[in-house]
Design a protein around this motif. Sequence first.
Motif, PDB file in Angstrom:
ATOM      1  N   LYS A 159      -3.873 -15.528  -1.317  1.00  0.00           N
ATOM      2  CA  LYS A 159      -5.132 -15.781  -2.021  1.00  0.00           C
ATOM      3  C   LYS A 159      -5.815 -14.481  -2.412  1.00  0.00           C
ATOM      4  CE  LYS A 159      -4.797 -20.098  -2.003  1.00  0.00           C
ATOM      5  NZ  LYS A 159      -4.525 -20.792  -3.259  1.00  0.00           N
ATOM      6  N   TRP A 160      -5.654 -13.490  -1.522  1.00  0.00           N
ATOM      7  CA  TRP A 160      -6.276 -12.183  -1.782  1.00  0.00           C
ATOM      8  C   TRP A 160      -5.704 -11.577  -3.062  1.00  0.00           C
ATOM      9  CZ3 TRP A 160     -10.176  -9.135  -0.246  1.00  0.00           C
ATOM     10  CH2 TRP A 160     -10.120  -7.784  -0.615  1.00  0.00           C
ATOM     11  N   LYS A 161      -4.391 -11.687  -3.191  1.00  0.00           N
ATOM     12  CA  LYS A 161      -3.727 -11.122  -4.370  1.00  0.00           C
ATOM     13  C   LYS A 161      -4.253 -11.748  -5.645  1.00  0.00           C
ATOM     14  CE  LYS A 161       0.652  -9.226  -2.861  1.00  0.00           C
ATOM     15  NZ  LYS A 161       1.527  -9.961  -1.929  1.00  0.00           N
ATOM     16  N   LYS A 162      -4.590 -13.016  -5.522  1.00  0.00           N
ATOM     17  CA  LYS A 162      -5.121 -13.724  -6.686  1.00  0.00           C
ATOM     18  C   LYS A 162      -6.463 -13.139  -7.114  1.00  0.00           C
ATOM     19  CE  LYS A 162      -5.616 -18.429  -7.772  1.00  0.00           C
ATOM     20  NZ  LYS A 162      -5.804 -19.770  -7.178  1.00  0.00           N
ATOM     21  N   VAL A 163      -7.294 -12.868  -6.089  1.00  0.00           N
ATOM     22  CA  VAL A 163      -8.642 -12.362  -6.376  1.00  0.00           C
ATOM     23  C   VAL A 163      -8.619 -10.866  -6.690  1.00  0.00           C
ATOM     24  CG1 VAL A 163     -11.002 -12.237  -5.484  1.00  0.00           C
ATOM     25  CG2 VAL A 163      -9.491 -14.074  -4.752  1.00  0.00           C
ATOM     26  N   GLU A 164      -7.781 -10.148  -5.947  1.00  0.00           N
ATOM     27  CA  GLU A 164      -7.782  -8.679  -6.050  1.00  0.00           C
ATOM     28  C   GLU A 164      -6.347  -8.209  -6.191  1.00  0.00           C
ATOM     29  OE1 GLU A 164     -10.141  -5.843  -5.911  1.00  0.00           O
ATOM     30  OE2 GLU A 164      -8.133  -5.212  -6.522  1.00  0.00           O
ATOM     31  N   PRO A 165      -5.855  -8.089  -7.408  1.00  0.00           N
ATOM     32  CA  PRO A 165      -4.426  -7.782  -7.584  1.00  0.00           C
ATOM     33  C   PRO A 165      -4.068  -6.330  -7.257  1.00  0.00           C
ATOM     34  CG  PRO A 165      -5.518  -8.083  -9.693  1.00  0.00           C
ATOM     35  CD  PRO A 165      -6.543  -8.363  -8.650  1.00  0.00           C
ATOM     36  N   ILE A 166      -5.039  -5.414  -7.260  1.00  0.00           N
ATOM     37  CA  ILE A 166      -4.698  -4.002  -7.096  1.00  0.00           C
ATOM     38  C   ILE A 166      -4.640  -3.594  -5.620  1.00  0.00           C
ATOM     39  CG2 ILE A 166      -5.388  -1.635  -7.572  1.00  0.00           C
ATOM     40  CD1 ILE A 166      -6.637  -2.688 -10.167  1.00  0.00           C
ATOM     41  N   ARG A 167      -5.732  -3.785  -4.926  1.00  0.00           N
ATOM     42  CA  ARG A 167      -5.777  -3.304  -3.539  1.00  0.00           C
ATOM     43  C   ARG A 167      -5.140  -4.309  -2.599  1.00  0.00           C
ATOM     44  NH1 ARG A 167     -10.966  -2.321  -5.598  1.00  0.00           N
ATOM     45  NH2 ARG A 167     -11.303  -0.128  -6.063  1.00  0.00           N
ATOM     46  N   ALA A 168      -4.514  -3.753  -1.551  1.00  0.00           N
ATOM     47  CA  ALA A 168      -3.846  -4.627  -0.587  1.00  0.00           C
ATOM     48  C   ALA A 168      -4.873  -5.228   0.364  1.00  0.00           C
ATOM     49  CB  ALA A 168      -2.814  -3.837   0.190  1.00  0.00           C
ATOM     50  N   LEU A 169      -4.510  -6.362   0.948  1.00  0.00           N
ATOM     51  CA  LEU A 169      -5.382  -7.010   1.930  1.00  0.00           C
ATOM     52  C   LEU A 169      -5.483  -6.143   3.182  1.00  0.00           C
ATOM     53  CD1 LEU A 169      -6.777  -9.779   2.871  1.00  0.00           C
ATOM     54  CD2 LEU A 169      -4.580 -10.265   3.937  1.00  0.00           C
ATOM     55  N   LYS A 170      -6.716  -5.907   3.627  1.00  0.00           N
ATOM     56  CA  LYS A 170      -6.903  -5.137   4.859  1.00  0.00           C
ATOM     57  C   LYS A 170      -7.638  -6.007   5.855  1.00  0.00           C
ATOM     58  CE  LYS A 170      -7.363  -0.394   3.185  1.00  0.00           C
ATOM     59  NZ  LYS A 170      -8.376   0.646   2.985  1.00  0.00           N
ATOM     60  N   TYR A 171      -6.977  -6.298   6.959  1.00  0.00           N
ATOM     61  CA  TYR A 171      -7.639  -7.170   7.932  1.00  0.00           C
ATOM     62  C   TYR A 171      -7.415  -6.635   9.336  1.00  0.00           C
ATOM     63  CZ  TYR A 171      -2.976  -8.798   8.997  1.00  0.00           C
ATOM     64  OH  TYR A 171      -1.672  -8.838   9.366  1.00  0.00           O
ATOM     65  N   ARG A 172      -8.334  -6.934  10.220  1.00  0.00           N
ATOM     66  CA  ARG A 172      -8.178  -6.602  11.636  1.00  0.00           C
ATOM     67  C   ARG A 172      -8.717  -7.755  12.453  1.00  0.00           C
ATOM     68  NH1 ARG A 172      -8.128  -1.374  13.290  1.00  0.00           N
ATOM     69  NH2 ARG A 172      -7.428  -2.336  15.212  1.00  0.00           N
ATOM     70  N   PHE A 173      -8.112  -8.001  13.594  1.00  0.00           N
ATOM     71  CA  PHE A 173      -8.728  -8.946  14.525  1.00  0.00           C
ATOM     72  C   PHE A 173      -9.935  -8.276  15.147  1.00  0.00           C
ATOM     73  CE2 PHE A 173      -4.713 -11.244  14.349  1.00  0.00           C
ATOM     74  CZ  PHE A 173      -5.187 -12.546  14.354  1.00  0.00           C
TER      75      PHE A 173
END
Lengths: 111, 865
Positions: free
Chosen positions: B710-724
């Motif tokens: 879903k992230w790629k759909k919204v933001e095609p350039i930057r990679a998803l960055k997540y942390r618990f």
Amino acid sequence: MNILSRADELALLSVWRLQDEAYGVTIRKHIIKMTEADWSVGAIYDSLERLTEWGYLEAFRGDPTPERGGRSKRYFKLTKEGFEALARLRKVQEYMWLNLPDLGFDTAAKE
Amino acid sequence: MRKPPKIAHWGLKISNRKKNRDVILGDFEEFFNEIREESGFFKAYLWYWKQTLKSIPRFILTTNYWRFTMFKNYAKVVLRNIVKHKVFSFVNIMGLAVSMSICLLVIKLIFSIYSIDRFHENKERIFRVITFYTAKGHENRLATAPLPLAAELKKFPEVETVVRIKNNFGGYAVYREKKFPIGGYYADKEFFDVFSFALDSGDAATALAKPYSLVLTESAALKFFAGKNPVGETLSFRDLGEFNVTGVIKKTANLKTHLRFECLASASTLVSLEKQKKVYASLQNWKNVNDNYVYFLLRENAAPYKIEESLNRAVKNFYSDPERTYFFKLQALTGISPGLSLGNFLSPPVPVELPYLFSIIAFIILLIACFNYTNLSLAKALSRAKEVGIRKVVGANRAKLFYQFIGEAVIISLIALFFAFLLLQILEPLFLSLNKEFRLFFNSSNLEFGLIIVFVCFAVFTGVLAGFFPALSLSKFNPVLVLKDVTRVKIFSRLTLRKVLVVFQFFVSFIFIISTIVLYKQISYETNLDQGFDQKNILNVELQRTDYETFRQEIANYHNISAVSASSFAPALGTRWITVAKLPGSPDKIEIDYLSIDEYFIENLGLELIAGRNFPAGSKSLNEKYAILNEKAVERFGFAASGAAIGRVITFEKDKNLEVIGVVKDFISSSSSSPILPLVLRVKPEDYYYANIKIKENDVAGTIEFLDEKWKKVEPIRALKYRFFTDQLEEFYTAPKNALKGIGMITLLTILVAFFGLSGMVIYDTDARVKEIGIRKVMGGSAFNITLEISRGFVVLLVLAALLATPAAWFLGNMFLQEMANRISLGFGIFALGISLMFAIGFIIIFSQTIRAANRNPVEMLRYE
């Protein structure tokens, strides 16, 4: 009793042989002539120093000469203890050589 | 007249004692002249050299004959003593080795720290402009400076070259099918004039001249162009454009620098990037001190601090706001790391205090080990008394004996150095695993020659330190007394010294052990503290300036996601956002923390509303209207109670009037080591930094995959960055936890060294009193009573050390805890634990020896009487 090493013996005998002319240069020359081997200055000096320290030799300064770059000579003279040490050595040597089984060479010829 | 060779002459001169020097030189010269006359200068010259080389060893032997003999004797005595007194040697060598290994580590560390940025040729002349930025009375010290300052600097005749650097260049770079993230700086072409980075390929003078030029480090080049020469190739960055590779920076072993980059882009690129609004304006922006740096090379013999004054005068006109002042200072390159801690650093500098702190700790531990040696040497002084007596009678003076005993200590410490070096190989990786930063600048592989010299010098120093007192007192013995009747030699004064040293050792050990316990308790207290919110199963996704609302709509209905909220930062990770507020009609401006959230946040993190209500749905699209306070904020604004705050209006910033609609229970917003601060919750969508996504525990991987899609759909350039969130909180505590590990390690080693010493002392004392014990037994003393009798002295020392250490540790502990907002109480339990731990180990050592001695057969002990 202290038995002299061969270098010490040679040094003492050279000093006696050279009498008033016994200093570093002449002693070394004499030993080289007698043994027909090259002795370094250091080796001769080593013996002379040790013998002086033991009291077998007496050292005194001569006058400076130009061929020495203006430095004085150090003459050596045999002391009484030196004589005794040589006498003891002689005795030891004679005992050692006495009544040996024949070695096959004529020792007398050299003397 | 031609002279003998000079060097040989000099060699002869120094290898002889003054007394006969001229005679020998005279002999040599006489021979020389004679041979010269007979066979010419060349032969004589050769002869002189040959004789010199042959004679020098003899001369040295003759002149130093007695020294050699005595040295041989000393060495023999030392080795015999080491072998004869096995316990003594073992205790000393191991004790010294353990503490020396820590010192070696510290020496290595200090060497490493002081080699950062020392490879630049012009390191003495390179300076950086730093900014002291004061806004509303609060001073920020920043490593950054506005870029237009560079042009002003160039006007100074004292300035040779200026280089502008801008941080945060990078992103995903693509070369054919290869795609890796790389990062670095924008830099002017003068970069290579100022700093001494050598280029493997490419021309340093022009590499960074043209826009869209890129210089790679060797490791970055390897990633993309394994084996090939990258110069002339093109790397494309999706956000920024196509970059032409113009050079590769050579990698060398000592390239330790505060400048950490994988690549450098030409600063001239910024012109076009700013036009396209791809980067925040900085080239002509006097107020941008976020990520720009100005370095310059001073002309030789120019005074840097004159520039500072005129620079500040020259740029005054560019700033008009009296509320925000900028003051520029010059910082020498060599003062960057170790150096002041500044905001916006390029890499965190090593704190200036660190080398000192480490040195002090290492020195204390070294002292403890030296005391072992001192103590044990004094304890067995009597066994050496006869030797001292004989040596004195034979003609040694006190100074000679003093040097002999110092020499012994030095030999022991050199042996210890060898073991310390082996220990270092274990200690070093342990230590480096504690801190990522250390690994970056630590010199672990190559042992430089200089370092070895320092190690050896250090060992000699240790030997002198350890052997000083024993040497002093052993060399003092009166030969007549010692040889007549050894038992009548007075050693009482030394007994007091020994006791003082033992007490000091245990004093230090106590303090270390109690500090470790305090630190441990404090850290576990902080990590287990109720933060007032629920972080479980929350995934914090960095929004990276994408639209939160769009992203939320994409994911909110997924079956494994139970809630989604937004916030300007995640609480309890040390972050604070601060604003000013005032009550209408009151002149007081209040500085207050705020957190920008949306209407789902309070429920998502399980915050408790104690009065009023949550933000109504759709607050985001409205112009900001409401605020929610925490209890501390209610107090801060002076409202009587939580209920009384509801409906009140507070003015934020200049003119934003917000109505308080709720009050939440206090929770930790900045960090658990600082007190809970007054906090305002607001709804400012432009501040959102994180999306807080609560996920269900089943199929976490699937959920993340879904998020990525879903992230790629919204933001095609930057990679998803997540942390618990739990991981983030955990990480926030790794630094103090690692400090704890480090201190724990040092404590362990200190105690080890102290107990080496104690066991040595007990063994010696019981041995020395063997006859007394025998007589006591014969006279009817029970083993129990005898054990008590001989242990008493040591137990008293332990108790005394504990009594002295308790107030000191209490003081230190309080000083440390004072800094902590949520702190443990320094209770009796901590001290009891520390002291009983020490006593337990101490008693085991003492009693194991004394019981053994007390149970021996008196016949054996008195056999020779």
